[in-house]
Design an enzyme around this catalytic site. Structure first.
Site, mmCIF file in Angstrom:
data_model
loop_
_atom_site.group_PDB
_atom_site.id
_atom_site.type_symbol
_atom_site.label_atom_id
_atom_site.label_comp_id
_atom_site.label_asym_id
_atom_site.label_seq_id
_atom_site.Cartn_x
_atom_site.Cartn_y
_atom_site.Cartn_z
ATOM 1 N N GLU A 106 -9.970 20.326 2.053
ATOM 2 C CA GLU A 106 -10.353 19.167 2.860
ATOM 3 C C GLU A 106 -10.710 17.998 1.933
ATOM 4 O O GLU A 106 -11.285 18.196 0.862
ATOM 5 C CB GLU A 106 -11.531 19.512 3.763
ATOM 6 C CG GLU A 106 -11.144 20.545 4.816
ATOM 7 C CD GLU A 106 -12.273 20.905 5.771
ATOM 8 O OE1 GLU A 106 -11.958 21.433 6.846
ATOM 9 O OE2 GLU A 106 -13.446 20.681 5.449
ATOM 10 N N CYS A 121 -13.670 11.313 -0.927
ATOM 11 C CA CYS A 121 -14.281 12.511 -1.495
ATOM 12 C C CYS A 121 -13.165 13.524 -1.738
ATOM 13 O O CYS A 121 -12.447 13.901 -0.807
ATOM 14 C CB CYS A 121 -15.322 13.052 -0.520
ATOM 15 S SG CYS A 121 -16.150 14.529 -1.130
ATOM 16 N N CYS A 128 -15.081 27.964 -3.458
ATOM 17 C CA CYS A 128 -15.997 27.706 -4.570
ATOM 18 C C CYS A 128 -16.758 28.988 -4.892
ATOM 19 O O CYS A 128 -17.159 29.723 -3.988
ATOM 20 C CB CYS A 128 -16.973 26.595 -4.202
ATOM 21 S SG CYS A 128 -18.036 26.122 -5.588
ATOM 22 N N CYS A 132 -23.841 28.124 -3.704
ATOM 23 C CA CYS A 132 -25.004 27.328 -3.285
ATOM 24 C C CYS A 132 -25.368 27.740 -1.860
ATOM 25 O O CYS A 132 -24.505 27.782 -0.980
ATOM 26 C CB CYS A 132 -24.704 25.841 -3.367
ATOM 27 S SG CYS A 132 -24.228 25.334 -5.033
ATOM 28 N N CYS A 135 -24.366 25.772 1.489
ATOM 29 C CA CYS A 135 -23.044 25.135 1.505
ATOM 30 C C CYS A 135 -22.017 26.030 2.203
ATOM 31 O O CYS A 135 -21.930 27.226 1.917
ATOM 32 C CB CYS A 135 -22.611 24.852 0.069
ATOM 33 S SG CYS A 135 -20.935 24.222 -0.028
ATOM 34 N N CYS A 356 -21.634 16.362 3.329
ATOM 35 C CA CYS A 356 -21.819 17.188 2.147
ATOM 36 C C CYS A 356 -22.197 18.606 2.526
ATOM 37 O O CYS A 356 -23.063 18.829 3.365
ATOM 38 C CB CYS A 356 -22.933 16.603 1.283
ATOM 39 S SG CYS A 356 -22.368 15.221 0.336
#
Ligand code: SF4
Length: 364
Positions: A106, A121, A128, A132, A135, A356
């Site tokens: 994305e 962005c 990932c 985190c 996230c 975010c």
């Protein structure tokens, strides 16, 4: 339907000469020479490509006979193909991009308060590995690094989207899916292409690379001497709290991360941005703010405060909540009281999960 209307949007079909994303100006000049054309056409072709022009349907005027056909014959492909578009109430546009192997990433286009500008962005990885805790991207794990051409392809797609909305893509941040410093070679190759002044896509200062604090990667970035911005996601002023939120916090301690940020700042002469996501009852007390101020005050580093964008139950099973307005205002007041430059970053497109920490791999 106008592109700026909220909701899921229909897509235009058609192929483009996307294979140019694999070339820098020198390599394309060599390719043209190998084909028997003047190498001097390369920069002009790339300028048009990076401006988001569709060279398949609107070939450049003045190219020698046969070069346009050759480009279509050799490069009529997309490094990334637009699979879906969603527009949020605030005009933020989230793009789902399909890669050559069927995976998706994305990218997000964020309108600026100036009516003719926008920011983009970019993602650097599919998924990932950083884990985190707040996230969504990391919930499905890491799949692979993006290539430089796929990163450039995202940029070109965002630039076209911006242009079609009457805006210019003015800045890009590597704050999408993935940890850019763990895919540094591809990220650097891509940003060198974006900031090549013969192509004129962006200036160095218009590019920000963001990291959770991969110290060797930060030093490698510093060693390049490139004049881009660095943002570090700190999210806590002490190692114990940080390690709960970011598993990488166990590997790289705050003192070492800030020392690496100091080295970058000393080399570049510009403040590093510290990102801090306020989570209710976790890292948002006045005492946390004072600890943060003690770390950053002497360093001249700026703080970007983010409101937490809910992503459901976290990896560790927590149901994080954004800080209350009162707590957030007290936090920023405490930082400013201690002479730390701090701003709230507006959440962009939370209603379409474009903010975010909300990006993730999907199928359509
Ligand atoms: S916040 Fe960034 S580095 Fe952390 S898991 Fe999400 S995408 Fe990865």
């Amino acid at each position: 339907m106008q592109r700026s209307e909220p909701g899921r949007q229909p897509l235009a079909s058609g192929s483009r000469i996307g294979g140019l994303a694999k070339f820098d100006a020198a390599a394309l000049a060599q390719q043209f020479a190998d084909w028997g054309f003047k190498s001097s056409h390369a920069a002009r072709v790339l300028r048009a490509f990076y401006a988001g022009e569709d060279l398949a349907t609107a070939p450049l005027r003045g190219l020698p006979k046969g070069l346009g056909e050759k480009l279509r014959a050799e490069f009529l492909s997309e490094e990334v193909a637009l699979a879906a578009r969603q527009v949020a109430e605030d005009g933020t546009t989230k793009l789902l991009l399909r890669l050559g192997d069927g995976r998706t990433v994305e990218s997000v286009l964020m309108p600026d308060f100036r009516p003719d500008r926008a920011a983009g962005c970019l993602s650097s990885q599919v998924g990932c590995a950083m884990g985190c805790d707040f996230c969504a991207t990391t919930k499905t794990g890491f799949e692979r690094n993006l290539t430089a051409a796929e990163i450039v392809g995202q940029f070109i797609t965002l630039r076209r989207e911006a242009r079609d909305a009457g805006r210019r893509l003015q800045t890009v941040v590597f704050m999408g899916m993935g940890e850019p410093l763990l895919n540094l070679d591809a990220v650097l190759t891509a940003v060198r292409r974006l900031a090549d002044n013969t192509v004129g896509a962006l200036g160095w200062r218009q590019i920000t690379v963001s990291t959770v604090g991969i110290v060797p990667g930060m030093d490698a970035l510093t060693a390049t001497g490139l004049n881009l911005h660095l943002a570090v996601s700190l999210h806590a002023p002490d190692d114990a709290t940080r390690a709960q939120l970011l598993p990488m916090g166990k590997r790289f301690l705050i003192a070492d991360i800030l020392a690496a940020a100091d080295r970058f700042q000393a080399r570049r002469g510009r403040p590093v941005t510290i990102q801090y996501c306020l989570l209710s009852g976790v890292n948002d007390s006045p005492a946390h703010a004072r600890q943060l101020a003690a770390l950053l005050g002497p360093r001249r580093m700026h703080v970007n405060l983010l409101r937490y964008n809910p992503t459901g139950l976290s990896l560790r099973g927590y149901n994080y909540k954004p800080s209350s307005d009162l707590a957030a205002e007290a936090f920023v007041a405490e930082l400013r009281e201690h002479k730390v430059v701090a701003h709230f970053r507006r959440s962009r497109g939370p209603d379409i999960a474009a903010a975010c920490g909300q990006l993730r791999e999907r199928t359509v």
